[in-house]
Scaffold this motif. Structure first.
Motif, mmCIF file in Angstrom:
data_model
loop_
_atom_site.group_PDB
_atom_site.id
_atom_site.type_symbol
_atom_site.label_atom_id
_atom_site.label_comp_id
_atom_site.label_asym_id
_atom_site.label_seq_id
_atom_site.Cartn_x
_atom_site.Cartn_y
_atom_site.Cartn_z
ATOM 1 N N ASP A 112 48.900 -44.539 -14.068
ATOM 2 C CA ASP A 112 49.312 -44.287 -15.607
ATOM 3 C C ASP A 112 50.042 -43.168 -15.939
ATOM 4 O O ASP A 112 49.481 -42.037 -15.989
ATOM 5 N N VAL A 113 51.309 -43.137 -15.988
ATOM 6 C CA VAL A 113 51.987 -41.916 -16.095
ATOM 7 C C VAL A 113 53.020 -42.253 -17.458
ATOM 8 O O VAL A 113 53.667 -43.361 -17.487
ATOM 9 N N ARG A 114 52.730 -41.612 -18.601
ATOM 10 C CA ARG A 114 53.530 -41.835 -19.747
ATOM 11 C C ARG A 114 54.408 -40.860 -20.126
ATOM 12 O O ARG A 114 54.023 -39.519 -20.196
ATOM 13 N N VAL A 115 55.687 -41.300 -20.681
ATOM 14 C CA VAL A 115 56.678 -40.003 -21.163
ATOM 15 C C VAL A 115 56.465 -39.901 -22.607
ATOM 16 O O VAL A 115 56.158 -41.131 -23.447
ATOM 17 N N VAL A 116 56.191 -38.752 -23.102
ATOM 18 C CA VAL A 116 56.026 -38.293 -24.350
ATOM 19 C C VAL A 116 57.032 -37.393 -24.888
ATOM 20 O O VAL A 116 57.721 -37.008 -24.161
ATOM 21 N N TYR A 117 57.187 -37.098 -26.150
ATOM 22 C CA TYR A 117 58.284 -36.343 -26.743
ATOM 23 C C TYR A 117 57.714 -34.941 -26.994
ATOM 24 O O TYR A 117 58.307 -33.975 -27.520
ATOM 25 N N SER A 118 56.377 -34.808 -27.151
ATOM 26 C CA SER A 118 55.725 -33.599 -27.333
ATOM 27 C C SER A 118 54.229 -33.551 -26.911
ATOM 28 O O SER A 118 53.705 -34.521 -26.753
ATOM 29 N N PRO A 119 53.559 -32.547 -26.457
ATOM 30 C CA PRO A 119 52.330 -32.464 -26.476
ATOM 31 C C PRO A 119 51.383 -32.827 -27.348
ATOM 32 O O PRO A 119 50.387 -33.162 -27.321
ATOM 33 N N LEU A 120 51.986 -32.918 -28.535
ATOM 34 C CA LEU A 120 51.161 -33.599 -29.904
ATOM 35 C C LEU A 120 50.989 -35.013 -29.705
ATOM 36 O O LEU A 120 50.385 -35.703 -30.084
ATOM 37 N N ASP A 121 51.954 -35.735 -29.032
ATOM 38 C CA ASP A 121 51.933 -37.117 -28.680
ATOM 39 C C ASP A 121 50.770 -37.422 -27.561
ATOM 40 O O ASP A 121 50.080 -38.442 -27.730
ATOM 41 N N ALA A 122 50.723 -36.235 -26.850
ATOM 42 C CA ALA A 122 49.484 -36.680 -25.668
ATOM 43 C C ALA A 122 48.320 -36.227 -26.279
ATOM 44 O O ALA A 122 47.203 -36.984 -26.147
ATOM 45 N N LEU A 123 48.062 -35.495 -27.395
ATOM 46 C CA LEU A 123 47.115 -35.189 -28.243
ATOM 47 C C LEU A 123 46.518 -36.321 -29.130
ATOM 48 O O LEU A 123 45.471 -36.845 -28.858
ATOM 49 N N ALA A 124 47.553 -37.186 -29.541
ATOM 50 C CA ALA A 124 47.226 -38.592 -30.078
ATOM 51 C C ALA A 124 46.841 -39.444 -29.132
ATOM 52 O O ALA A 124 46.066 -40.283 -29.291
ATOM 53 N N ALA A 125 47.512 -39.704 -27.710
ATOM 54 C CA ALA A 125 46.832 -40.446 -26.703
ATOM 55 C C ALA A 125 45.392 -40.150 -26.300
ATOM 56 O O ALA A 125 44.630 -41.063 -26.238
ATOM 57 N N ALA A 126 44.984 -38.863 -26.527
ATOM 58 C CA ALA A 126 43.435 -38.213 -26.063
ATOM 59 C C ALA A 126 42.670 -38.982 -27.578
ATOM 60 O O ALA A 126 41.458 -39.596 -27.108
ATOM 61 N N ALA A 127 43.126 -38.900 -28.563
ATOM 62 C CA ALA A 127 42.217 -39.443 -29.675
ATOM 63 C C ALA A 127 42.170 -40.889 -29.589
ATOM 64 O O ALA A 127 41.252 -41.630 -29.854
ATOM 65 N N ALA A 128 43.614 -41.663 -28.870
ATOM 66 C CA ALA A 128 43.465 -43.020 -28.948
ATOM 67 C C ALA A 128 42.507 -43.838 -27.798
ATOM 68 O O ALA A 128 42.173 -44.621 -27.627
ATOM 69 N N HIS A 129 42.337 -42.677 -26.718
ATOM 70 C CA HIS A 129 41.840 -43.137 -25.466
ATOM 71 C C HIS A 129 40.924 -42.362 -24.913
ATOM 72 O O HIS A 129 40.630 -41.694 -24.033
#
Length: 369
Positions: A112-129
């Protein structure tokens, strides 16, 4: 906004002055652009072709993807193979080769490797998963470190326990020192990175003039801004002077951005780190302070030492990054190494020197043989 005629007049004026100033020196001068964005901008505008014969532009270690060590890529691939981990990254990291594979290959194999445009996108993924460990690949220079630090501080405020960085941030001044400490270094001046200087300010580069008597000029990225910075450098070299000047005053200040610097200093501390092609350089990287070790995935889930052989597959990316050779001096360039099937990271990243040479003429220029 300058018109086409304005640019033609400016180009003729600047290149004419450069030729007049440098001709009496009786030699070619070497100017290194440190920033990968400058490398691409210079090629895109065709500036190499219009500069006087007396000027040779060489690219330095200013592409963050390019200087990231194989061991870091191998670690990211290893983490990607763990079932409870989601790797988040900027897109240009996917195809960067490690010692035996790449993140793109791991992704194709089911990781599971996902392309994001900002570390804040990764932060949102953490909240969602919340059931997963979300790891952002923090690769970059002083330009990106503030955003990554801000993401850590936001995770702390939000109480997110499943957000992590895998850090490989680099600092520009220490690697410039390492380049100049090489007795074979041939650099007459530096076109300094405008994006980095927005954060750091210009004073951080004073050591170039004070310790090495090498001039530096912070430049913007439009063709006219680059030409202005190069003219300022040529004037200094021709006069035998060395100081740090700012040709990007619209956004760069002597002390940089205090808020951004404060965020970085709160989360990180300097540490030695390995650079591709340059070895381990003291205090040239950033590691997370002990107070934020809970967000450092390498500390939370250590892998142990990763042994990576040197000199893999004949790639000469390290020499390109040091300005020792230009891409066409590498036997793989344009043959075994092309953007679609890159051997080294300098051909992968959009800011990579080899990628720029290949895209904008495959190195068909008058110098660098």
């Amino acid at each position: 906004m300058r018109t086409v005629n304005d640019m033609r007049a400016l180009t003729a004026e600047v290149t004419g002055e450069m030729h007049r100033l440098l001709a009496p020196l009786g030699r070619r001068i070497r100017i290194m652009e440190v920033c990968g964005t400058h490398t691409v901008a210079i090629f895109r505008a065709g500036l190499r072709q219009i500069l006087p014969e007396e000027i040779e532009l060489v690219s330095g270690p200013g592409c963050p993807v390019c200087v990231t060590h194989d061991a870091y890529i191998d670690a990211a691939i290893a983490y990607a193979g763990q079932e409870d981990v989601i790797i988040t990254t900027f897109g240009d990291m996917l195809k960067v080769p490690g010692s035996t594979s790449s993140l793109a290959a791991a992704q194709a194999a089911g990781a599971d490797v996902r392309v994001v445009y900002s570390p804040l996108d990764a932060l949102a993924a953490a909240a969602a998963h919340p059931e997963k460990k979300i790891v952002f690949l923090a690769v970059g220079f002083e330009t990106t470190a503030p955003t990554e630090a801000a993401a850590v501080l936001a995770a702390e405020r939000q109480g997110l326990k499943n957000f992590f960085l895998l850090s490989a941030q680099k600092l520009v001044p220490p690697v410039m020192r390492a380049l100049l400490d090489d007795p074979t270094a041939q650099v007459d001046g530096f076109l300094l990175p405008g994006h980095v200087a927005v954060v750091t300010g210009t004073r951080l580069f004073d050591f170039l003039a004070e310790d090495y008597h090498v001039p530096g000029v912070v430049g913007g990225f439009r063709p006219d801004e680059i030409l202005r910075a190069l003219r300022m450098l040529v004037r200094q070299v021709a006069a035998g002077e060395a100081r740090i000047e700012n040709a990007y005053e619209s956004v760069v200040r002597p002390d940089g951005n205090p808020a951004a610097r404060a965020a970085v200093e709160r989360v990180y501390e300097p540490a030695e780190t390995a650079w591709r092609g340059l070895g381990v350089i003291p205090a040239s990287g950033l590691r997370m302070r002990a107070e934020y070790a809970a967000y450092d995935f390498a500390a939370v889930r250590p892998l142990g030492a990763i042994d990576v052989p040197d000199g893999r597959r004949g790639c000469r990316c390290g020499e390109v990054l040091r300005g020792k050779i230009v891409p066409k001096d590498c036997g793989l360039f344009g043959r075994g190494c092309v953007p679609e099937h890159a051997v080294g990271p300098c051909m992968v990243s959009v800011e990579g020197t080899c990628a720029a040479w290949y895209k904008y003429g495959a190195g068909r220029f008058r110098y660098g043989a």
